[in-house]
Write a protein that holds these residues in place. Structure first.
Motif, PDB file in Angstrom:
ATOM      1  N   CYS A 164      13.490   9.460   5.514  1.00 19.74           N
ATOM      2  CA  CYS A 164      12.891   8.672   6.591  1.00 19.74           C
ATOM      3  C   CYS A 164      13.689   7.404   6.888  1.00 19.74           C
ATOM      4  O   CYS A 164      13.756   6.970   8.023  1.00 19.74           O
ATOM      5  N   VAL A 168       1.502  11.982  -5.011  1.00 16.24           N
ATOM      6  CA  VAL A 168       2.519  12.342  -4.020  1.00 16.24           C
ATOM      7  C   VAL A 168       3.273  13.599  -4.440  1.00 16.24           C
ATOM      8  O   VAL A 168       3.731  14.366  -3.607  1.00 16.24           O
ATOM      9  N   LYS A 173       6.201   1.194  -4.378  1.00 17.33           N
ATOM     10  CA  LYS A 173       4.875   1.471  -3.790  1.00 17.33           C
ATOM     11  C   LYS A 173       5.006   2.223  -2.459  1.00 17.33           C
ATOM     12  O   LYS A 173       4.272   3.154  -2.203  1.00 17.33           O
ATOM     13  N   ILE A 174       5.928   1.767  -1.617  1.00 16.41           N
ATOM     14  CA  ILE A 174       5.855   2.236  -0.227  1.00 16.41           C
ATOM     15  C   ILE A 174       6.757   3.423   0.109  1.00 16.41           C
ATOM     16  O   ILE A 174       6.649   3.988   1.180  1.00 16.41           O
ATOM     17  N   CYS A 175       7.632   3.831  -0.804  1.00 10.29           N
ATOM     18  CA  CYS A 175       8.425   5.041  -0.529  1.00 10.29           C
ATOM     19  C   CYS A 175       7.448   6.199  -0.344  1.00 10.29           C
ATOM     20  O   CYS A 175       6.665   6.496  -1.239  1.00 10.29           O
ATOM     21  N   PRO A 176       7.487   6.870   0.825  1.00 10.52           N
ATOM     22  CA  PRO A 176       6.493   7.922   1.073  1.00 10.52           C
ATOM     23  C   PRO A 176       6.674   9.142   0.185  1.00 10.52           C
ATOM     24  O   PRO A 176       5.784   9.981   0.115  1.00 10.52           O
ATOM     25  N   ALA A 177       7.817   9.241  -0.489  1.00 10.09           N
ATOM     26  CA  ALA A 177       8.042  10.374  -1.382  1.00 10.09           C
ATOM     27  C   ALA A 177       7.964   9.948  -2.849  1.00 10.09           C
ATOM     28  O   ALA A 177       8.217  10.741  -3.751  1.00 10.09           O
ATOM     29  N   GLY A 178       7.642   8.681  -3.081  1.00  7.32           N
ATOM     30  CA  GLY A 178       7.522   8.189  -4.455  1.00  7.32           C
ATOM     31  C   GLY A 178       8.810   8.332  -5.250  1.00  7.32           C
ATOM     32  O   GLY A 178       8.782   8.590  -6.454  1.00  7.32           O
ATOM     33  N   PRO A 211       1.954   4.747   1.477  1.00  7.53           N
ATOM     34  CA  PRO A 211       1.683   5.454   2.743  1.00  7.53           C
ATOM     35  C   PRO A 211       0.776   6.668   2.529  1.00  7.53           C
ATOM     36  O   PRO A 211      -0.105   6.929   3.341  1.00  7.53           O
ATOM     37  N   TYR A 224       4.277  18.103   4.110  1.00  9.12           N
ATOM     38  CA  TYR A 224       4.090  16.648   4.124  1.00  9.12           C
ATOM     39  C   TYR A 224       5.415  16.038   4.578  1.00  9.12           C
ATOM     40  O   TYR A 224       6.468  16.342   4.000  1.00  9.12           O
ATOM     41  N   GLU A 277       0.868  -1.174   0.000  1.00 10.54           N
ATOM     42  CA  GLU A 277       0.000   0.000   0.000  1.00 10.54           C
ATOM     43  C   GLU A 277       0.907   1.227   0.000  1.00 10.54           C
ATOM     44  O   GLU A 277       1.986   1.206   0.587  1.00 10.54           O
ATOM     45  N   LEU A 280      12.376  12.272   1.771  1.00  8.90           N
ATOM     46  CA  LEU A 280      12.027  12.815   3.086  1.00  8.90           C
ATOM     47  C   LEU A 280      12.994  12.321   4.159  1.00  8.90           C
ATOM     48  O   LEU A 280      12.820  12.584   5.345  1.00  8.90           O
TER      49      LEU A 280
END
Lengths: 435, 97
Positions: free
Chosen positions: B68, B8, B43-48, A254, A279, A252, B66
């Motif tokens: 992280c 994103v 998919k899961i990289c919060p910054a795409g 985030p 963000y 998924e 970011l």
């Protein structure tokens, strides 16, 4: 970079690093603090709730000057399905006390202030400097650090690793392992701005009162995770996090999970019409007691998130960071005052002080919770919230069905989804891990 | 509740960055077929930051990173990527954090 040798070098200017540097500098130690951000706080991310007691032990009158957002008078725990929430609220006027217990904060502002206090105590702070490796002597004792500035090697009797959950230095030097995907959660957060009056009306607040909402349930799609809504003065921090291992397995996004959470019918009206101004993403140490690495060695100690010191059950991180930083600083000061060397044996005092504090006692209490929540994620985050919601609806919707039949239907639903043995087993496991 | 389509890029647009041009702080190691974890990062990289190319490899553009550490935790132990922090002062600059 700097010729002189320091009593201590602190790596990082987050909660743990600032607490350690402040404690040592205020006791007269010669401290150098290195921060890779533009200024202290510019790389730091938190939900963010500040617990007053832990900061009071470092700066007793912090309330007079620290940039605080709202003191918290209400906590809501929400168990969510896709269309509902079953909540437990606690609101008390007793939290409107002269010296409030909890505040919301904005980390980049708070850390900048905290770091100014560190500098006022005489510590030298150099920002925009990334430490690239620890320097050790022939016997393996840490004696300094190398930075990305030219000629950037500096020496000290002891190095305090306050480099955060994703700290590279300790791991590269073989002092501790890199966190495992099931020991860290990835949380994403947005800052939603609203006029102060609108925010206060929506959350039923006056003046600087604040509310916290913590939400779990089907919103994490069976993964171990939760969402949160924290009220600041004129903004709302809205975030969502799940274990990295769960994200990797479920693939998924985030930000997709965050959007889902924001569009939930219980959340959307709270943030409607807001302007998003940032963000952020951050890892949170979730492994608890069993994943705490070696905390000290020859010439070094590790504090805060870098040491996995986070109480996921009570959502306490920064106060464990501040306390571990303070205790590390105190231990180093004591060793130094005795004119003893910063050996592993002498720095064991830090661990002793930490063991005697709430930090280790709390983490030990919940040592089995992380594994339980992870292995039982489907029950705790999907089945039970759905069942509770259905039972609540049964209880509240008046449609001429006799109450006894409604009650039986609710009980039947629980037993069908999770056999009686399953239910009793889950309760037992939860109680044992909680104890 | 269906998963919202989230862009994103629009989120990252809110942030401040000082990109260290020509010095990416994260590098994907050469590969023919991406590992499961490397593929998951798309998919899961919060910054795409991670993307799969037409030829099947996974590439990274760390400009919006970011910092992280999710990809480090997932992909560094197997040697899929090399992870460093940006040089001092560079990278994401949080206004609020």
């Amino acid at each position: 970079m700097i010729e002189e040798k320091f009593d201590a070098i602190v790596i990082g200017a987050g909660m743990a690093g600032n607490a350690a540097a402040y404690t040592m500098a205020s006791r007269g130690l010669n401290v150098l603090q290195l921060e890779r951000g533009e200024y202290a706080g510019s790389k730091n991310v938190q939900g963010g709730i500040l617990y007053a007691d832990m900061l009071e032990k470092i700066i007793p009158d912090f309330r007079e000057e620290a940039p605080l957002e709202r003191h918290l008078i209400e906590q809501r725990f929400w168990m969510m399905t896709d269309r509902s929430h079953t909540g437990m609220h606690y609101r008390s006027d007793d939290f409107n006390e002269e010296r409030p217990n909890r505040y919301t904060i904005i980390r980049s502002q708070f850390d900048r202030w905290f770091n100014k206090q560190v500098q006022a105590q005489g510590a030298i702070v150099i920002s925009e400097t990334t430490v690239t490796e620890l320097v050790s002597d022939a016997y393996g004792k840490v004696i300094g650090v190398r930075t990305d500035r030219s000629g950037g090697t500096v020496f000290a009797d002891v190095v305090v690793l306050a480099e955060g959950v994703n700290g590279l230095l300790g791991a590269r030097a073989g002092l501790r392992p890199t966190p495992k995907p099931d020991h860290v959660a990835l949380a994403v957060k947005e800052m939603h701005f609203l006029p102060r009056e609108t925010l206060e009306a929506r959350f039923n607040l006056h003046g600087d009162e604040g509310v916290v909402i913590e939400a779990a349930g089907t919103i994490s799609k069976g993964m171990t995770g939760m969402g949160f809504v924290y009220t600041n003065k004129e903004s709302i921090s809205v975030g969502f996090g799940c274990l990295v291992s769960d994200f990797a397995e479920n693939e998924e996004t985030p930000y997709g999970m965050l959007e889902n959470f924001k569009s939930h019918p219980s959340i959307a009206p709270l943030i409607e019409g807001s302007e998003v101004k940032e963000y952020a993403a951050h890892l949170i140490p979730e492994g608890g007691f069993k994943t705490i690495p070696e905390l000290f060695g020859d010439g070094w100690v590790v504090v805060g998130d870098a040491a996995q010191l986070n109480n996921a059950i009570h959502r306490e991180g920064s106060n464990l960071a501040m306390t571990s930083g303070r205790l590390a600083g105190e231990a180093i000061f004591q060793v130094k005052s005795r004119k003893d060397p910063m050996t592993k044996q002498n720095l064991a005092l830090y661990k002793k002080l930490l063991d005697d504090s709430f930090v280790m006692k709390d983490l030990k209490k919940y040592k089995d919770m992380p594994a339980l929540l992870h292995t039982q994620a489907h029950n705790f985050f999907l089945d039970y919230p759905t069942l509770v919601s259905k039972a609540m609806e049964n209880f509240l919707r008046v449609d001429g069905t006799p109450k006894i039949e409604k009650e039986k239907a609710s009980v039947r639903a629980f037993r069908q989804k999770r056999s009686l043995t399953g239910l009793v087993g889950d309760a037992w496991r939860l109680a044992r891990a909680w104890r | 509740m269906s998963t919202q389509v989230a862009r994103v890029e629009e989120k990252l647009f809110q942030n401040r960055y000082l990109v260290d041009q020509g010095k990416p702080h994260i590098v994907v190691q050469p590969h023919t077929t991406p590992s499961k974890n490397l593929l998951a990062m798309t998919k899961i990289c919060p910054a795409g930051c991670y993307e799969q190319t037409a030829s099947g490899q996974v590439e990274i553009t760390p400009d919006g990173c970011l910092e992280c550490g999710t990809c480090r935790v997932l992909c560094e132990p197997q040697g899929d990527i090399v992870w460093n922090y940006p040089r001092g002062g560079y990278g994401v600059l949080f206004k609020f954090g």
